[in-house]
Design a protein around this motif. Structure first.
Motif, PDB file in Angstrom:
ATOM      1  N   SER A  32       0.324   1.364  18.605  1.00  0.00           N
ATOM      2  CA  SER A  32       0.018   2.776  18.798  1.00  0.00           C
ATOM      3  C   SER A  32      -0.131   3.090  20.277  1.00  0.00           C
ATOM      4  CB  SER A  32      -1.272   3.151  18.058  1.00  0.00           C
ATOM      5  OG  SER A  32      -2.368   2.447  18.618  1.00  0.00           O
ATOM      6  N   LEU A  33      -0.237   4.378  20.612  1.00  0.00           N
ATOM      7  CA  LEU A  33      -0.351   4.796  22.004  1.00  0.00           C
ATOM      8  C   LEU A  33      -1.604   4.258  22.677  1.00  0.00           C
ATOM      9  CD1 LEU A  33       0.771   8.546  21.868  1.00  0.00           C
ATOM     10  CD2 LEU A  33       1.937   6.703  23.066  1.00  0.00           C
ATOM     11  N   ASP A  34      -2.667   3.990  21.898  1.00  0.00           N
ATOM     12  CA  ASP A  34      -3.905   3.520  22.516  1.00  0.00           C
ATOM     13  C   ASP A  34      -3.890   2.023  22.806  1.00  0.00           C
ATOM     14  OD1 ASP A  34      -5.914   3.558  19.425  1.00  0.00           O
ATOM     15  OD2 ASP A  34      -4.273   2.270  20.077  1.00  0.00           O
ATOM     16  N   GLY A  35      -2.773   1.362  22.499  1.00  0.00           N
ATOM     17  CA  GLY A  35      -2.643  -0.044  22.868  1.00  0.00           C
ATOM     18  C   GLY A  35      -2.946  -1.018  21.756  1.00  0.00           C
ATOM     19  N   THR A  36      -3.439  -0.550  20.625  1.00  0.00           N
ATOM     20  CA  THR A  36      -3.767  -1.459  19.538  1.00  0.00           C
ATOM     21  C   THR A  36      -2.512  -1.840  18.751  1.00  0.00           C
ATOM     22  OG1 THR A  36      -4.232   0.360  18.026  1.00  0.00           O
ATOM     23  CG2 THR A  36      -6.078  -0.493  19.318  1.00  0.00           C
ATOM     24  N   GLU A  37      -2.573  -2.987  18.093  1.00  0.00           N
ATOM     25  CA  GLU A  37      -1.496  -3.426  17.214  1.00  0.00           C
ATOM     26  C   GLU A  37      -2.139  -3.972  15.952  1.00  0.00           C
ATOM     27  OE1 GLU A  37       2.029  -5.558  18.820  1.00  0.00           O
ATOM     28  OE2 GLU A  37       1.473  -7.115  17.401  1.00  0.00           O
ATOM     29  N   GLN A  38      -1.652  -3.553  14.797  1.00  0.00           N
ATOM     30  CA  GLN A  38      -2.262  -3.933  13.534  1.00  0.00           C
ATOM     31  C   GLN A  38      -1.175  -4.189  12.498  1.00  0.00           C
ATOM     32  OE1 GLN A  38      -4.549  -0.497  12.440  1.00  0.00           O
ATOM     33  NE2 GLN A  38      -2.792   0.848  12.369  1.00  0.00           N
ATOM     34  N   ARG A  39      -1.611  -4.732  11.347  1.00  0.00           N
ATOM     35  CA  ARG A  39      -0.670  -4.849  10.242  1.00  0.00           C
ATOM     36  C   ARG A  39      -0.157  -3.464   9.877  1.00  0.00           C
ATOM     37  NH1 ARG A  39      -2.006  -8.128   5.027  1.00  0.00           N
ATOM     38  NH2 ARG A  39      -3.446  -6.416   4.706  1.00  0.00           N
ATOM     39  N   HIS A  40       1.104  -3.418   9.473  1.00  0.00           N
ATOM     40  CA  HIS A  40       1.679  -2.129   9.104  1.00  0.00           C
ATOM     41  C   HIS A  40       0.914  -1.560   7.910  1.00  0.00           C
ATOM     42  CE1 HIS A  40       4.606   0.920   7.951  1.00  0.00           C
ATOM     43  NE2 HIS A  40       5.140   0.779   9.157  1.00  0.00           N
ATOM     44  N   PRO A  41       0.622  -0.260   7.915  1.00  0.00           N
ATOM     45  CA  PRO A  41      -0.164   0.321   6.818  1.00  0.00           C
ATOM     46  C   PRO A  41       0.509   0.280   5.455  1.00  0.00           C
ATOM     47  CG  PRO A  41       0.611   2.024   8.342  1.00  0.00           C
ATOM     48  CD  PRO A  41       0.870   0.704   8.999  1.00  0.00           C
ATOM     49  N   VAL A  42       1.755  -0.174   5.377  1.00  0.00           N
ATOM     50  CA  VAL A  42       2.408  -0.278   4.068  1.00  0.00           C
ATOM     51  C   VAL A  42       1.656  -1.252   3.159  1.00  0.00           C
ATOM     52  CG1 VAL A  42       4.001  -2.160   4.676  1.00  0.00           C
ATOM     53  CG2 VAL A  42       4.656  -0.485   2.927  1.00  0.00           C
ATOM     54  N   PHE A  43       0.957  -2.241   3.737  1.00  0.00           N
ATOM     55  CA  PHE A  43       0.164  -3.154   2.917  1.00  0.00           C
ATOM     56  C   PHE A  43      -0.952  -2.397   2.195  1.00  0.00           C
ATOM     57  CE2 PHE A  43       1.968  -7.188   3.993  1.00  0.00           C
ATOM     58  CZ  PHE A  43       2.452  -7.058   5.293  1.00  0.00           C
ATOM     59  N   GLN A  44      -1.605  -1.494   2.924  1.00  0.00           N
ATOM     60  CA  GLN A  44      -2.662  -0.693   2.310  1.00  0.00           C
ATOM     61  C   GLN A  44      -2.079   0.300   1.303  1.00  0.00           C
ATOM     62  OE1 GLN A  44      -3.873  -0.050   6.520  1.00  0.00           O
ATOM     63  NE2 GLN A  44      -5.889   0.289   5.632  1.00  0.00           N
ATOM     64  N   MET A  45      -0.887   0.829   1.611  1.00  0.00           N
ATOM     65  CA  MET A  45      -0.239   1.741   0.676  1.00  0.00           C
ATOM     66  C   MET A  45       0.042   1.041  -0.652  1.00  0.00           C
ATOM     67  SD  MET A  45       3.468   3.556   0.724  1.00  0.00           S
ATOM     68  CE  MET A  45       3.459   3.886   2.463  1.00  0.00           C
ATOM     69  N   ALA A  46       0.502  -0.213  -0.582  1.00  0.00           N
ATOM     70  CA  ALA A  46       0.793  -0.957  -1.798  1.00  0.00           C
ATOM     71  C   ALA A  46      -0.463  -1.130  -2.646  1.00  0.00           C
ATOM     72  CB  ALA A  46       1.381  -2.326  -1.436  1.00  0.00           C
ATOM     73  N   GLU A  47      -1.611  -1.390  -1.986  1.00  0.00           N
ATOM     74  CA  GLU A  47      -2.860  -1.515  -2.734  1.00  0.00           C
ATOM     75  C   GLU A  47      -3.236  -0.202  -3.406  1.00  0.00           C
ATOM     76  OE1 GLU A  47      -4.896  -4.326   0.628  1.00  0.00           O
ATOM     77  OE2 GLU A  47      -6.201  -3.591  -0.962  1.00  0.00           O
ATOM     78  N   LEU A  48      -3.081   0.901  -2.674  1.00  0.00           N
ATOM     79  CA  LEU A  48      -3.417   2.208  -3.246  1.00  0.00           C
ATOM     80  C   LEU A  48      -2.492   2.551  -4.411  1.00  0.00           C
ATOM     81  CD1 LEU A  48      -5.128   4.814  -2.970  1.00  0.00           C
ATOM     82  CD2 LEU A  48      -3.305   5.723  -1.517  1.00  0.00           C
ATOM     83  N   ALA A  49      -1.196   2.272  -4.256  1.00  0.00           N
ATOM     84  CA  ALA A  49      -0.214   2.627  -5.288  1.00  0.00           C
ATOM     85  C   ALA A  49      -0.441   1.850  -6.582  1.00  0.00           C
ATOM     86  CB  ALA A  49       1.201   2.390  -4.771  1.00  0.00           C
ATOM     87  N   ARG A  50      -1.088   0.682  -6.480  1.00  0.00           N
ATOM     88  CA  ARG A  50      -1.337  -0.139  -7.677  1.00  0.00           C
ATOM     89  C   ARG A  50      -2.704   0.133  -8.307  1.00  0.00           C
ATOM     90  NH1 ARG A  50       0.576  -4.477  -4.066  1.00  0.00           N
ATOM     91  NH2 ARG A  50       2.802  -4.821  -4.460  1.00  0.00           N
ATOM     92  N   SER A  51      -3.546   0.883  -7.616  1.00  0.00           N
ATOM     93  CA  SER A  51      -4.899   1.107  -8.147  1.00  0.00           C
ATOM     94  C   SER A  51      -4.832   1.969  -9.405  1.00  0.00           C
ATOM     95  CB  SER A  51      -5.774   1.776  -7.090  1.00  0.00           C
ATOM     96  OG  SER A  51      -5.394   3.126  -6.906  1.00  0.00           O
ATOM     97  N   PRO A  52      -5.642   1.648 -10.409  1.00  0.00           N
ATOM     98  CA  PRO A  52      -5.611   2.420 -11.665  1.00  0.00           C
ATOM     99  C   PRO A  52      -5.829   3.917 -11.452  1.00  0.00           C
ATOM    100  CG  PRO A  52      -6.882   0.404 -11.945  1.00  0.00           C
ATOM    101  CD  PRO A  52      -6.567   0.505 -10.490  1.00  0.00           C
ATOM    102  N   ARG A  53      -6.717   4.258 -10.514  1.00  0.00           N
ATOM    103  CA  ARG A  53      -6.999   5.670 -10.267  1.00  0.00           C
ATOM    104  C   ARG A  53      -5.751   6.394  -9.760  1.00  0.00           C
ATOM    105  NH1 ARG A  53     -12.096   8.002  -6.761  1.00  0.00           N
ATOM    106  NH2 ARG A  53     -11.113   9.879  -5.961  1.00  0.00           N
ATOM    107  N   THR A  54      -5.023   5.769  -8.828  1.00  0.00           N
ATOM    108  CA  THR A  54      -3.810   6.397  -8.296  1.00  0.00           C
ATOM    109  C   THR A  54      -2.726   6.476  -9.345  1.00  0.00           C
ATOM    110  OG1 THR A  54      -4.334   5.591  -6.074  1.00  0.00           O
ATOM    111  CG2 THR A  54      -2.056   6.235  -6.488  1.00  0.00           C
TER     112      THR A  54
END
Length: 510
Positions: A32-54
């Motif tokens: 990102s512009l602030d200099g940080t680097e992280q795992r791509h948020p697609v990993f979190q999206m996959a968790e949300l897409a599999r949650s029973p509530r979603t």
């Protein structure tokens, strides 16, 4: 398949940051512009897409497929790219396979596609829509465009901070164009998805929803309440242990944790997580003694020379003696303790790095142009100014050198000084900073125009003056004009007397 039976998410192309550029990559990471680097948020999206509530909510809306679009069009339009970087097309085979694997296996089928192909299939002139909205961002003549203008203001501020941090040399017009293109891209996507009749949208953050609703407020009705940016994965759990009062420290430690990956002497990631958990417990009531025992045990068994171990122990004792409440001194001590624990070094490495650090400071002074040396002074501050004693860390302590002026510098002078910073060679893990930066620590203006200008010190707010006083306390002259340095020191002394007098008068002390 009809759009009303689809849920969708639009994600950034995975990338890494290389100096002042962003480089597309097939690895699932995101810089990102602030200099940080992280795992791509697609990993979190996959968790949300599999949650029973979603799943329940998507099925209630009649969704039969989740479509993940990778925004390749933004790369060519508004990214700050290096010329030799691979194109998204060259990476797409590996990238699409990786994304499909992460998103696959859920209750609702998922497909991955390039945003450029989707817009082409729908036959829309997407780039014209983006260009039109970008123009509306830059021209403040449409009262109905307030959301666009607010977003544009925030985005250009980010890019100005990025320019100051990297010294790339982008001019104001270039930054404004990229900022407008970025905001317009989000807004055009939201407007287009509404027009297509999309069934639901999975948002990364609430900020994304605001941006995508800027041109069509009704887009927000498509967005699920839960964002995947809020999904807590296993690697995030240590952060949850920090007391709420120390949220600012937690966010600063996130930056150091990200830097740790490319830092010499870094402990293994699983050990870094355990150290973070121990540091968080050190700040909790009822867990401090247990945390102190854990930290001492880590310090004994981890690699590191005598100075490394002694500094960690001294910092731990400082934390234990201090009141258990947020504050600059406590938070700085905890931050430095984590650094000493998580990146280890021998005595010989510390000696060699001290020589290297001071050589960089000397080189910076030599790189000041002749004309700038008469009107600017360089003052070393921060932990390096007290090194090799104190809590200085050879791998994780930034080099802070303040550019000082008698009066606010002209644009040409400031540009020349900052170009010297940018041109000074140093390892990729070592930051050379100006000691203070707009947007951080409560600073709302460029420090060069106030904090570092001798004849403007009387205008500083209490927060700004407190920040400056912490920088001035250990500083010493390392380059540029001795006369400007003396002028600044005298101005600060005068201001200290004036403010002390006002404090005494206000408290009735006479």
């Amino acid at each position: 398949m009809a759009w009303k039976t689809r849920a969708m998410a639009i994600v950034c192309v995975p990338c890494r940051r290389r100096g002042g550029h962003f480089v597309p990559t097939s690895e699932l990471v995101l810089a990102s512009l602030d200099g940080t680097e992280q795992r791509h948020p697609v990993f979190q999206m996959a968790e949300l897409a599999r949650s029973p509530r979603t799943v329940r909510e998507l099925r209630r809306r009649g969704v039969e497929e989740i479509l993940v679009a990778v925004d390749d069009l933004a790369v060519s339009r508004s990214w700050i790219r290096s010329s030799g970087a691979a194109s998204v097309a060259e990476l797409w085979s590996d990238l699409s396979s990786s994304l499909t694997e992460v998103m696959g296996g859920g209750p609702i089928p998922c497909r991955v596609a390039l945003w450029s192909r989707l817009t082409a299939e729908e036959g829309c002139d997407y780039e014209s829509q983006v260009a039109h909205l970008a123009d509306r961002c830059r021209v403040d003549t449409y009262p109905a465009d307030r959301a666009l203008h607010l977003a544009f203001g925030s985005e250009i501020a980010k890019r100005r901070r990025f320019e100051r941090a990297t010294g790339r040399g982008d001019d104001e017009e270039t930054m404004r164009r990229r900022a407008a293109d970025q905001v317009a891209n989000y807004a055009a996507q939201g407007k287009l998805l509404r027009a297509w009749g999309l069934g639901a949208y999975l948002a990364w953050t609430s900020e994304e929803t605001v941006l995508m609703s800027a041109a069509d407020p009704d887009f927000a009705t498509l967005v699920l309440n839960d964002t995947y940016g809020a999904v807590r994965s296993e690697e995030q759990k240590p952060w949850d242990a920090f007391p709420p009062d120390f949220s600012a420290l937690r966010e600063e430690l996130r930056l150091y944790s990200d830097d740790l990956r490319r830092t010499p002497g870094a402990v293994r990631p699983e050990l870094a997580g355990a150290l973070l958990a121990a540091v968080a417990q050190l700040l909790g009531r009822g867990t401090q003694d247990l945390a102190a025992r854990q930290i001492r045990a880590f310090n004994r068994v981890l690699s590191g020379g005598r100075a490394n171990q002694e500094r960690a122990e001294e910092l731990l004792e400082e934390v234990l003696r201090a009141p258990l409440r947020p504050g600059w001194e406590t938070e700085q001590t905890v931050k430095k303790l984590f650094c000493q624990l998580a990146s280890r070094y021998t005595d010989a490495e510390a000696d060699a790095e001290y020589v290297r650090h001071m050589g960089i400071v000397h080189d910076l002074g030599l790189r000041l142009p002749e004309g700038a040396r008469e009107h600017a002074a360089l003052a070393l501050t921060g932990s390096l100014s007290l090194a090799p004693e104190g809590a200085w860390h050879p791998f994780l302590s930034d080099i802070d050198v303040m550019p000082l002026f008698s009066t606010p510098p002209a644009t040409d002078l400031l540009t020349a000084v900052r170009a010297a910073y940018a041109a000074t060679p140093r390892p990729p893990w070592l930051y050379l900073n100006e000691g203070a930066k707009q947007g951080l620590a409560g600073l709302t203006h460029d420090p060069a125009q106030g904090l570092f200008a001798a004849d403007r010190l009387h205008r500083l707010t209490h927060t700004e003056y407190s920040k400056l006083s912490r920088l001035v306390a250990p500083m010493r002259h390392v380059g540029g004009s001795p006369a400007v340095y003396t002028d600044f020191v005298n101005a600060h002394r005068r201001q200290r007397r004036v403010r002390a007098q006002h404090t005494n008068e206000g408290s009735g002390v006479g």
